[in-house]
Design a protein around this motif. Structure first.
Motif, PDB file in Angstrom:
ATOM      1  N   THR A 104      -0.782   1.226  -4.134  1.00  0.00           N
ATOM      2  CA  THR A 104      -0.301   2.277  -4.372  1.00  0.00           C
ATOM      3  C   THR A 104       0.256   3.075  -5.128  1.00  0.00           C
ATOM      4  N   ASN A 128      -1.066   3.918 -10.613  1.00  0.00           N
ATOM      5  CA  ASN A 128       0.840   3.769 -10.243  1.00  0.00           C
ATOM      6  C   ASN A 128       1.661   4.159 -11.727  1.00  0.00           C
ATOM      7  N   CYS A 182       7.018   1.401  -7.302  1.00  0.00           N
ATOM      8  CA  CYS A 182       8.002   0.171  -6.079  1.00  0.00           C
ATOM      9  C   CYS A 182       8.874  -0.475  -7.700  1.00  0.00           C
ATOM     10  N   GLN A 224       2.593   5.224  -5.911  1.00  0.00           N
ATOM     11  CA  GLN A 224       3.756   5.279  -6.390  1.00  0.00           C
ATOM     12  C   GLN A 224       4.424   4.326  -6.830  1.00  0.00           C
ATOM     13  N   THR A 274       1.225  -1.080   0.292  1.00  0.00           N
ATOM     14  CA  THR A 274      -0.331  -0.040  -0.169  1.00  0.00           C
ATOM     15  C   THR A 274       0.735   1.261   0.128  1.00  0.00           C
ATOM     16  N   ASN A 275       2.273   1.081  -0.371  1.00  0.00           N
ATOM     17  CA  ASN A 275       3.055   2.512   0.361  1.00  0.00           C
ATOM     18  C   ASN A 275       4.319   1.663  -0.702  1.00  0.00           C
ATOM     19  N   ASN A 280      -5.406  -0.031  -8.379  1.00  0.00           N
ATOM     20  CA  ASN A 280      -5.834   1.370  -7.759  1.00  0.00           C
ATOM     21  C   ASN A 280      -6.930   1.998  -8.569  1.00  0.00           C
TER      22      ASN A 280
END
Length: 219
Positions: free
Chosen positions: A49, A81, A53, A51, A21-22, A76
């Motif tokens: 997330t 993403n 990864c 952002q 999730t982050n 999401n």
């Protein structure tokens, strides 16, 4: 949130599912770092997330035969993403390997996909059809005995660059299925660039372009 760096030792990690999730930067040790899921179906690694990864130097494997779902799902419904990267990653015996459902600028670098039952990589982008800028380079797709499988299935997505990859076996090495169903931007403007790849031993077609609705193809 800048995320965290996770360093994994060269061993086998057993898990059922992981929720991301982050933003994370997960690093293994060559392919001796093995993450083995016990799920036969469903999502093993869920990345929600928006952002970036990063996954480097590891293997995603399964302790049972996969009959459905994704090994890695990037989705999401509200936030897209961006720039998630897999480098020196092996995905072994998935049903669907990586599925990007709301993503741009996915990067696959020197990855190895093997024995995938359905799709090794899917780009669906069901929210914003035209998101793209994906880049897959120096990867190997080997379907093995899975004669009905697809290496890359592109549905509702923008630009994709395939550079210096190797494709072996399976039904299709690249299959485009455009259906114009995006909830925000309901059209496709895909730009495909294919440079220096090798396609061998597919059972149907190395590259195929299909459409569900009325679609114009240009080259």
């Amino acid at each position: 949130n800048r995320g965290i760096i996770i360093l994994l030792s060269p061993t086998v990690y057993l898990y059922s599912s992981i929720n991301v999730t982050n933003p994370i930067n997960m690093k293994g040790v060559t392919n001796r770092t093995v993450l083995t899921s016990s799920l036969a179906t469903g999502t093993c690694v869920n990345i929600s997330t928006p952002q970036q990864c990063k996954f480097n130097d590891m293997t995603f494997a399964h302790s049972v035969a996969r009959t459905g779902g994704e090994t890695i799902l990037i989705y999401n419904a509200l936030f897209q993403n961006a720039r998630t990267t897999f480098e020196n990653v092996v995905i072994s015996s998935p049903y669907n390997g990586i599925n990007g459902k709301n993503i741009n600028s996915l990067k696959l670098i020197n990855c190895y996909f093997t024995s995938y039952v359905n799709n090794a990589v899917m780009i669906e982008n069901e929210v914003i059809n035209d998101s793209g800028d994906h880049y897959f380079t120096a990867c190997t797709w080997d379907a093995g005995i899975e004669a009905n499988s697809v290496a890359i299935r592109q549905v509702n997505s923008g630009g994709l660059k395939l550079n210096s990859n190797k494709f072996l076996a399976g039904a299709y090495h690249y299959l485009a299925v455009f259906n114009q169903t995006g909830t925000i931007q309901p059209f496709d403007t895909s730009v495909l660039t294919v440079t220096g790849n090798s396609f061998e031993n597919c059972t149907v077609a190395a590259m195929a372009f299909n459409a569900v609705n009325s679609t114009t193809f240009k080259y």
